[in-house]
Design an enzyme around this catalytic site. Structure first.
Site, short mmCIF file in Angstrom:
data_model
loop_
_atom_site.label_atom_id
_atom_site.label_comp_id
_atom_site.label_asym_id
_atom_site.label_seq_id
_atom_site.Cartn_x
_atom_site.Cartn_y
_atom_site.Cartn_z
N HIS A 1 24.08 7.39 31.91
CA HIS A 1 23.28 8.60 32.13
C HIS A 1 22.68 9.17 30.86
CE1 HIS A 1 25.96 9.13 35.89
NE2 HIS A 1 24.91 8.39 36.16
N CYS B 1 27.97 5.46 28.59
CA CYS B 1 27.56 6.07 29.85
C CYS B 1 26.08 5.80 30.09
CB CYS B 1 27.84 7.58 29.80
SG CYS B 1 27.23 8.47 31.23
#
Length: 192
Positions: free
Chosen positions: A83, A81
């Site tokens: 993020h 991911c």
């Protein structure tokens, strides 16, 4: 293709260890920066690669053959991911309605691996798989369903260890609700 700078990654990991109050030189951590650098080289090996290359050259359908749906279920993948730089791991299901050509079945998982091997979000990954398959094969329809568990949800914040996220991308003939529903049923049933 971009090359991963392992030395820079190792130096950054050593700095992170120091920043959390650890001694990066202590036994048990002394080789961690290099191991993380090797892992990152693998995790992000898809950066700069064209995933369509993994599909190879489409093979023309033989005379008299018409291909209906081609459905590959339960293709395992892993990504990171973008993020939190934490992994998400899941299963891809990919269906396509060929035009005049097909691709080798083993090539679709390779294409997914390339797209997943870069900082990602699941929603974009789902769209990229569908778009790559359409562009490389001129498929009349594509449906991609990803079901993944995200470490940013399972191990931090909400800590929902059993939760998964499902994303869907449909193109062409599979944007029609009945065709899409039939494929979703086949994916869920596990029996074609």
């Amino acid at each position: 293709m971009s090359a991963v700078d392992r030395d820079r990654i190792a130096a950054a990991v050593a700095e992170i260890l120091a920043a959390i109050g650890e001694d990066p030189a202590r036994p048990g951590l002394e080789t961690t920066p290099a191991r993380v650098a090797e892992a990152y080289a693998e995790f992000f090996s898809g950066i700069g690669r064209d995933a369509a290359d993994d599909l190879g050259d489409p093979v023309p359908l033989e005379d008299g053959l018409t291909a209906e749906t081609v459905l590959l279920r339960d293709i395992e993948f892993r990504s990171v991911c973008e993020h939190h730089l934490l992994p998400f791991i899941g299963t891809a299901h990919v269906a396509y309605l060929p035009g005049d050509t097909v691709v080798g079945l083993g090539r679709i998982p390779r294409m997914i691996e390339t797209l997943a091997s870069r900082p990602q979000v699941q929603e974009r990954l789902t769209e990229q798989i569908a778009d790559t398959l359409v562009a490389a094969t001129a498929a009349r329809g594509v449906l991609v369903v990803l079901d993944a568990s995200h470490a940013c949800v399972t191990t931090r914040g909400a800590r929902q260890s059993g939760s998964t996220t499902v994303t869907v991308a449909a193109r062409g003939a599979y944007t029609e609700p009945a065709a899409r529903a039939e494929l979703i049923t086949l994916i869920g049933r596990g029996v074609a």
